[in-house]
Scaffold this motif. Structure first.
Motif, PDB file in Angstrom:
ATOM      1  N   PRO A 639       0.838  -1.216   0.000  1.00 27.80           N
ATOM      2  CA  PRO A 639       0.000   0.000   0.000  1.00 27.80           C
ATOM      3  C   PRO A 639       0.869   1.261   0.000  1.00 27.80           C
ATOM      4  CG  PRO A 639      -0.790  -1.589   1.622  1.00 27.80           C
ATOM      5  CD  PRO A 639       0.510  -2.124   1.124  1.00 27.80           C
ATOM      6  N   GLY A 640       0.408   2.275  -0.767  1.00 27.56           N
ATOM      7  CA  GLY A 640       1.131   3.544  -0.826  1.00 27.56           C
ATOM      8  C   GLY A 640       2.152   3.616  -1.945  1.00 27.56           C
ATOM      9  N   THR A 641       2.363   2.497  -2.670  1.00 22.56           N
ATOM     10  CA  THR A 641       3.320   2.506  -3.795  1.00 22.56           C
ATOM     11  C   THR A 641       2.737   3.306  -4.951  1.00 22.56           C
ATOM     12  OG1 THR A 641       4.137   0.333  -3.134  1.00 22.56           O
ATOM     13  CG2 THR A 641       4.628   1.055  -5.378  1.00 22.56           C
ATOM     14  N   SER A 642       3.522   4.225  -5.508  1.00 25.43           N
ATOM     15  CA  SER A 642       3.016   5.113  -6.562  1.00 25.43           C
ATOM     16  C   SER A 642       2.988   4.406  -7.914  1.00 25.43           C
ATOM     17  CB  SER A 642       3.891   6.364  -6.673  1.00 25.43           C
ATOM     18  OG  SER A 642       5.149   6.030  -7.213  1.00 25.43           O
ATOM     19  N   ALA A 643       2.142   4.911  -8.812  1.00 29.05           N
ATOM     20  CA  ALA A 643       2.017   4.342 -10.166  1.00 29.05           C
ATOM     21  C   ALA A 643       3.329   4.471 -10.937  1.00 29.05           C
ATOM     22  CB  ALA A 643       0.890   5.053 -10.919  1.00 29.05           C
ATOM     23  N   ALA A 644       4.062   5.566 -10.705  1.00 23.90           N
ATOM     24  CA  ALA A 644       5.336   5.774 -11.400  1.00 23.90           C
ATOM     25  C   ALA A 644       6.331   4.678 -11.047  1.00 23.90           C
ATOM     26  CB  ALA A 644       5.909   7.144 -11.050  1.00 23.90           C
ATOM     27  N   MET A 645       6.346   4.253  -9.790  1.00 17.44           N
ATOM     28  CA  MET A 645       7.250   3.186  -9.360  1.00 17.44           C
ATOM     29  C   MET A 645       6.860   1.849  -9.989  1.00 17.44           C
ATOM     30  SD  MET A 645       9.667   4.312  -7.601  1.00 17.44           S
ATOM     31  CE  MET A 645      10.140   5.827  -6.759  1.00 17.44           C
ATOM     32  N   VAL A 646       5.550   1.621 -10.131  1.00 20.89           N
ATOM     33  CA  VAL A 646       5.079   0.389 -10.799  1.00 20.89           C
ATOM     34  C   VAL A 646       5.576   0.370 -12.245  1.00 20.89           C
ATOM     35  CG1 VAL A 646       3.048  -0.918 -11.543  1.00 20.89           C
ATOM     36  CG2 VAL A 646       3.046   0.213  -9.313  1.00 20.89           C
ATOM     37  N   SER A 647       5.415   1.496 -12.943  1.00 22.56           N
ATOM     38  CA  SER A 647       5.871   1.590 -14.343  1.00 22.56           C
ATOM     39  C   SER A 647       7.376   1.369 -14.440  1.00 22.56           C
ATOM     40  CB  SER A 647       5.514   2.963 -14.926  1.00 22.56           C
ATOM     41  OG  SER A 647       4.122   3.131 -15.006  1.00 22.56           O
ATOM     42  N   ALA A 648       8.139   1.967 -13.517  1.00 23.48           N
ATOM     43  CA  ALA A 648       9.601   1.825 -13.544  1.00 23.48           C
ATOM     44  C   ALA A 648      10.011   0.375 -13.332  1.00 23.48           C
ATOM     45  CB  ALA A 648      10.218   2.713 -12.466  1.00 23.48           C
ATOM     46  N   CYS A 649       9.359  -0.323 -12.402  1.00 24.78           N
ATOM     47  CA  CYS A 649       9.681  -1.724 -12.140  1.00 24.78           C
ATOM     48  C   CYS A 649       9.350  -2.600 -13.350  1.00 24.78           C
ATOM     49  CB  CYS A 649       8.905  -2.203 -10.913  1.00 24.78           C
ATOM     50  SG  CYS A 649       9.275  -3.911 -10.450  1.00 24.78           S
ATOM     51  N   VAL A 650       8.193  -2.354 -13.985  1.00 24.26           N
ATOM     52  CA  VAL A 650       7.793  -3.127 -15.171  1.00 24.26           C
ATOM     53  C   VAL A 650       8.783  -2.909 -16.311  1.00 24.26           C
ATOM     54  CG1 VAL A 650       6.008  -3.398 -16.933  1.00 24.26           C
ATOM     55  CG2 VAL A 650       5.350  -3.157 -14.544  1.00 24.26           C
ATOM     56  N   SER A 651       9.211  -1.665 -16.537  1.00 23.17           N
ATOM     57  CA  SER A 651      10.173  -1.365 -17.609  1.00 23.17           C
ATOM     58  C   SER A 651      11.482  -2.110 -17.379  1.00 23.17           C
ATOM     59  CB  SER A 651      10.442   0.140 -17.680  1.00 23.17           C
ATOM     60  OG  SER A 651       9.323   0.819 -18.171  1.00 23.17           O
ATOM     61  N   ARG A 652      11.950  -2.103 -16.140  1.00 20.12           N
ATOM     62  CA  ARG A 652      13.211  -2.778 -15.820  1.00 20.12           C
ATOM     63  C   ARG A 652      13.088  -4.281 -16.024  1.00 20.12           C
ATOM     64  NH1 ARG A 652      15.856  -1.328 -10.066  1.00 20.12           N
ATOM     65  NH2 ARG A 652      14.685  -3.158  -9.359  1.00 20.12           N
ATOM     66  N   CYS A 653      11.955  -4.828 -15.602  1.00 13.14           N
ATOM     67  CA  CYS A 653      11.709  -6.262 -15.775  1.00 13.14           C
ATOM     68  C   CYS A 653      11.605  -6.630 -17.260  1.00 13.14           C
ATOM     69  CB  CYS A 653      10.428  -6.644 -15.038  1.00 13.14           C
ATOM     70  SG  CYS A 653      10.155  -8.418 -14.909  1.00 13.14           S
ATOM     71  N   MET A 654      10.961  -5.754 -18.044  1.00 14.20           N
ATOM     72  CA  MET A 654      10.837  -5.958 -19.501  1.00 14.20           C
ATOM     73  C   MET A 654      12.205  -6.022 -20.160  1.00 14.20           C
ATOM     74  SD  MET A 654       7.914  -6.284 -21.166  1.00 14.20           S
ATOM     75  CE  MET A 654       8.343  -5.598 -22.763  1.00 14.20           C
ATOM     76  N   LEU A 655      13.100  -5.091 -19.792  1.00 11.37           N
ATOM     77  CA  LEU A 655      14.442  -5.052 -20.382  1.00 11.37           C
ATOM     78  C   LEU A 655      15.191  -6.348 -20.077  1.00 11.37           C
ATOM     79  CD1 LEU A 655      16.444  -3.379 -21.989  1.00 11.37           C
ATOM     80  CD2 LEU A 655      17.243  -2.348 -19.859  1.00 11.37           C
ATOM     81  N   LYS A 656      15.023  -6.842 -18.860  1.00 12.94           N
ATOM     82  CA  LYS A 656      15.669  -8.090 -18.469  1.00 12.94           C
ATOM     83  C   LYS A 656      15.129  -9.251 -19.317  1.00 12.94           C
ATOM     84  CE  LYS A 656      16.097  -8.657 -13.968  1.00 12.94           C
ATOM     85  NZ  LYS A 656      15.775  -9.074 -12.563  1.00 12.94           N
ATOM     86  N   ALA A 657      13.795  -9.298 -19.494  1.00 17.52           N
ATOM     87  CA  ALA A 657      13.174 -10.382 -20.266  1.00 17.52           C
ATOM     88  C   ALA A 657      13.577 -10.318 -21.741  1.00 17.52           C
ATOM     89  CB  ALA A 657      11.655 -10.301 -20.131  1.00 17.52           C
ATOM     90  N   LEU A 658      13.616  -9.111 -22.302  1.00 12.98           N
ATOM     91  CA  LEU A 658      13.982  -8.960 -23.716  1.00 12.98           C
ATOM     92  C   LEU A 658      15.420  -9.406 -23.962  1.00 12.98           C
ATOM     93  CD1 LEU A 658      12.301  -5.493 -24.491  1.00 12.98           C
ATOM     94  CD2 LEU A 658      11.581  -7.704 -25.369  1.00 12.98           C
ATOM     95  N   LYS A 659      16.316  -9.110 -22.999  1.00 11.31           N
ATOM     96  CA  LYS A 659      17.710  -9.544 -23.161  1.00 11.31           C
ATOM     97  C   LYS A 659      17.814 -11.060 -23.077  1.00 11.31           C
ATOM     98  CE  LYS A 659      20.206  -5.401 -21.749  1.00 11.31           C
ATOM     99  NZ  LYS A 659      20.982  -4.716 -20.689  1.00 11.31           N
ATOM    100  N   LEU A 660      17.032 -11.671 -22.169  1.00  9.51           N
ATOM    101  CA  LEU A 660      17.040 -13.138 -22.054  1.00  9.51           C
ATOM    102  C   LEU A 660      16.493 -13.808 -23.313  1.00  9.51           C
ATOM    103  CD1 LEU A 660      15.762 -13.551 -18.369  1.00  9.51           C
ATOM    104  CD2 LEU A 660      18.034 -14.180 -19.228  1.00  9.51           C
ATOM    105  N   ALA A 661      15.546 -13.122 -23.986  1.00  3.99           N
ATOM    106  CA  ALA A 661      14.901 -13.709 -25.177  1.00  3.99           C
ATOM    107  C   ALA A 661      15.779 -13.639 -26.419  1.00  3.99           C
ATOM    108  CB  ALA A 661      13.569 -13.008 -25.438  1.00  3.99           C
ATOM    109  N   GLY A 662      16.883 -12.899 -26.355  1.00  6.95           N
ATOM    110  CA  GLY A 662      17.786 -12.810 -27.510  1.00  6.95           C
ATOM    111  C   GLY A 662      17.294 -11.806 -28.528  1.00  6.95           C
ATOM    112  N   GLY A 663      18.042 -10.746 -28.710  1.00  8.34           N
ATOM    113  CA  GLY A 663      17.618  -9.661 -29.603  1.00  8.34           C
ATOM    114  C   GLY A 663      17.981  -9.903 -31.058  1.00  8.34           C
ATOM    115  N   GLN A 664      17.164  -9.385 -31.926  1.00  9.51           N
ATOM    116  CA  GLN A 664      17.387  -9.475 -33.379  1.00  9.51           C
ATOM    117  C   GLN A 664      17.109  -8.108 -33.988  1.00  9.51           C
ATOM    118  OE1 GLN A 664      17.877 -12.229 -35.959  1.00  9.51           O
ATOM    119  NE2 GLN A 664      18.240 -10.287 -36.993  1.00  9.51           N
ATOM    120  N   VAL A 665      18.071  -7.586 -34.783  1.00 11.39           N
ATOM    121  CA  VAL A 665      17.892  -6.284 -35.434  1.00 11.39           C
ATOM    122  C   VAL A 665      17.126  -6.473 -36.742  1.00 11.39           C
ATOM    123  CG1 VAL A 665      19.046  -4.272 -36.438  1.00 11.39           C
ATOM    124  CG2 VAL A 665      19.994  -5.362 -34.399  1.00 11.39           C
ATOM    125  N   LEU A 666      16.124  -5.630 -36.958  1.00 13.25           N
ATOM    126  CA  LEU A 666      15.369  -5.620 -38.226  1.00 13.25           C
ATOM    127  C   LEU A 666      15.764  -4.380 -39.003  1.00 13.25           C
ATOM    128  CD1 LEU A 666      11.825  -6.409 -36.766  1.00 13.25           C
ATOM    129  CD2 LEU A 666      13.448  -8.052 -37.721  1.00 13.25           C
TER     130      LEU A 666
END
Length: 759
Positions: A639-666
């Motif tokens: 309780p009390g966690t701001s929406a901005a912090m939720v967005s920041a955590c999701v972005s960081r987690c996304m970057l981690k997942a994308l790196k694990l998935a192996g990037g490909q340049v188009l």
């Protein structure tokens, strides 16, 4: 004696003296008028809406759009002499860059009258870099004239602009220009319209003579022969002879007319049932006695079942007057086009802003198409998109870069407004907020259910203009820091004028980045900043707008625990990323059912924002991501966690997942069309092989070869200079974005080293 008179005043004085005594125009037989009379713009007829034609001229580069427009203005009496693209003195190509290069860059609007009709005409560019100019012009027009080079038929950009016209369901008339060229071919042009555009061409004229001996036309509907005689040096094309075909005329012409007219009657009868009944009943014995059938042809054109085809030579002043007649006869009036939502506004004002230009004296000038009601100077209007009221100080009638002030203008017209500071391309303008609310009420009263009423009310904004994504970008820097604010102002003005130009700030270097549609587009922007805003900017090297995707699925978990002030913010996120189909260019985000029901709407929105911001920066080179689906599996927060912090955590987690998935340049791959003589075909093919090009097809076009290929955009830098060298200037090419394709490992590693400064 030297008179120190400012040039604009002197120019106005001369024009004023020339036009004061010429408010009316004395017509000779066959469209001609006295050469010393030039109509004033104030004399433009203001007829009933059924007599208005809003049309655009569209075509491939160098098909003759601007020359055709110039001849229309001359023959209708609004210019004293022919403008010439090569001389740089045309009415519609008024920018310095247009006159130097001999190309159209910005669409230009002109208003004139022909007989008892008012024609609002927009001359559009043919270069692929300025496709947006064609798109936003076609968005507000009711009809179009597609101009073709009779020696080349349908070319690459012809197909692009034709697709745009099809998208907006715009009836068209085709004009086969340059019939006097040595390689001009009526049959080839008609076949290319059928096969490449999948259209149904209805030939209304056949030429008399061919190539240099092209002297006139035969109208297949009226069987009238029109001939233009005279020296090309002194002859202006006004007076031409019209006479009925006689049995004593050239037998070949009579035979060709007979066959072409029979084909015309059959085509129209196949497409219009009423005309077919008339033929089978009253005229079954002899087709020669069939009346003109213009009404049937008009119905066919408006239903977009067929396209009337006319021919001529604009540069030699032949065939333009019959083209003007065809525009008034076959293209629709504004009240014949169905705009669904306009009915909700009834007689109240409803208009669409489709273009903005900046004038140093008047400020921003906004081009507006009026769909219903009328506009008056010195009145307030409500912008639905911006949710604000603005005041128009003046209304102007457009004539390229010359404008005439008018007190008001009615529905169906195109007008230039002064004083709208916030309005941009694609905004819907109505008379007041109350008027918009009344339209919503009418829509809701007519709707059958609540869901459909919501759908109707949301569509009370006129559809805007689709802006393509940029493919090139480069950095731009002012000469000194003192000029930074001036540069930002210039770029803001240019972005408002040209929505296909994007400007962003690089988050790492802090540099200003220009994103555009091609080399020429960015070069023109750079030149305009120098000339119009007097800023000597420096452009960095052109770079390609790559995209990124992932190769496999991956799951990641991340926890953010941060204390700000006295508040502790704790979020834990678990998500999975999956690669979508190869052809997919979108990015999706979904929640598992259990997570979706547990999370409040505010948190869900914060999660989605975090995912979308992560899509903007890929794991390999930081380019936008596409073709990825994200599934949110678990979200927990204290309780009390701001929406901005939720967005920041999701972005960081996304970057981690994308790196694990192996990037490909188009990389962006372009559809290339090269028109070249057969003797130069081999070196062009060898050069394309070195550029990682894939040859799709080699076609014949008269005496030339047309090479169709796909080539990575990164390999096409400076191609125009190389092609000119290889072919001694005897080749032309056009580029259009085809798709984004995965790079092979070797090329991707080379690109990574280059971006890291190691290559």
């Amino acid at each position: 004696m030297h008179l120190n008179v400012p040039f604009p005043i002197l120019r106005w004085s001369i024009r004023h003296l020339m036009t004061r005594s010429s408010q009316t125009c004395s017509w000779r037989r066959n469209y001609s008028f006295y050469r010393d009379e030039v109509k004033s713009l104030r004399a433009v007829v203001n007829p009933d809406i059924s007599k208005i034609r809003n049309i655009g001229i569209m075509a491939h580069i160098d098909a003759g759009k601007t020359t055709t427009t110039e001849r229309m203005l001359y023959f209708s009496g609004y210019t004293r002499a022919f403008g010439d693209v090569d001389d740089g003195d045309t009415v519609t190509d008024y920018m310095a860059q247009e006159r130097e290069r001999g190309i159209t860059i910005q669409s230009a609007a002109v208003t004139f009258d022909w007989k008892d009709h008012r024609i609002n005409l927009i001359d559009t560019p043919g270069h692929v870099d300025f496709t947006l100019e064609v798109e936003r012009a076609l968005r507000v027009l009711d009809g179009a004239v597609a101009v073709f080079d009779a020696s080349a038929g349908v070319e690459a950009q012809t197909m692009t602009v034709w697709r745009q016209a099809e998208k907006h369901k715009i009836p068209c008339v085709c004009f086969l220009n340059k019939m006097d060229k040595p390689a001009a071919s009526l049959r080839y042009s008609l076949d290319s319209i059928k096969t490449k555009l999948k259209a149904n061409p209805i030939l209304l004229q056949i030429p008399i003579g061919s190539r240099k001996s092209f002297t006139g036309l035969v109208d297949l509907i009226t069987r009238q022969k029109m001939t233009w005689q005279g020296s090309s040096l002194t002859y202006d094309g006004h007076a031409f002879e019209t006479s009925a075909l006689q049995p004593s005329d050239d037998p070949d012409v009579l035979q060709a007319v007979s066959e072409a007219r029979a084909t015309l009657i059959e085509q129209v009868a196949d497409l219009d049932d009423d005309f077919a009944e008339l033929l089978l009943g009253q005229y079954s014995e002899s087709f020669d006695a069939v009346p003109a059938g213009k009404e049937a042809l008009r119905k066919v054109t408006l239903a977009r079942k067929g396209v009337p085809v006319l021919c001529g030579s604009s540069l030699k002043n032949k065939g333009v007057q019959p083209l003007l007649d065809a525009i008034t006869a076959y293209l629709p009036a504004p009240n014949e086009r169905n705009h669904d939502l306009v009915r909700w506004y009834k007689d109240d004002l409803c208009a669409l802003a489709f273009k903005v230009v900046h004038d140093k004296q008047r400020g921003p000038l906004v081009f507006v198409r009026i769909y219903s009601g009328s506009m008056k100077a010195q009145s307030a209007v409500y912008n639905i998109n911006r949710n604000g009221t603005e005041r128009m100080s003046r209304l102007l009638l457009p004539f390229a870069d010359q404008h005439i002030e008018i007190p008001s203008l009615s529905a169906g017209n195109i007008v230039l407004t002064v004083g709208l500071k916030q309005t941009v391309t694609g905004d819907t303008i109505v008379s007041s907020k109350a008027s918009a609310a009344a339209a919503v009420r009418r829509a809701q009263q007519e709707a059958e259910s609540k869901s459909s009423s919501q759908r109707e009310s949301s569509s009370l904004v006129l559809a805007g203009v689709e802006v393509p994504e940029p493919v090139f970008f480069c950095s731009i820097e002012p000469p000194t820091l003192a000029k930074q604010a001036d540069l930002e102002h210039a770029l803001n003005c240019l972005q408002r004028e040209d929505p296909s130009l994007k400007v962003r700030i690089d988050p790492d270097s802090g540099q200003t980045i220009l994103c555009g549609m091609g080399e020429l587009h960015i070069e023109i922007i750079h030149d305009r900043i120098k000339r119009e805003y007097n800023i000597e900017t420096h452009l960095g090297p052109l770079q390609v707008a790559y995209r990124e995707t992932i190769l496999q699925s991956a799951t990641a978990t991340d926890t953010l625990d941060r204390t700000l002030g006295e508040k502790r913010h704790v979020v834990t996120v678990e998500l999975a990323v999956h690669a979508l189909m190869e052809s997919s260019t979108s990015c999706d985000v979904t929640f598992e059912e259990e997570v979706k029901t547990q999370l409040p709407a505010v948190v869900r929105q914060a999660v989605e924002n975090g995912v979308q911001s992560a899509y903007l920066q890929g794991p390999v080179l930081g380019f936008p991501v596409e073709g990825v689906k994200t599934v949110i599996q678990h979200v927990s927060l204290e309780p009390g966690t701001s929406a901005a912090m939720v967005s920041a955590c999701v972005s960081r987690c996304m970057l981690k997942a994308l790196k694990l998935a192996g990037g490909q340049v188009l990389e962006p791959v372009m559809a290339l069309e090269v028109t070249v003589g057969e003797e130069y075909l081999s070196p062009v093919l060898a050069d394309l092989a070195q550029r990682r090009g894939t040859i799709c097809d080699i076609q014949s076009r008269q005496e030339n070869k047309v090479l169709l290929a796909t080539v990575p955009l990164a390999e096409m830098m400076g191609y125009s200079t190389v092609l000119r060298t290889l072919t001694s200037g005897n080749a032309t090419f056009s580029l259009e974005l085809s798709s984004y394709e995965p790079m092979n490992t070797q090329e991707q590693n080379i690109l990574l080293n280059k971006m890291a400064g190691l290559a």
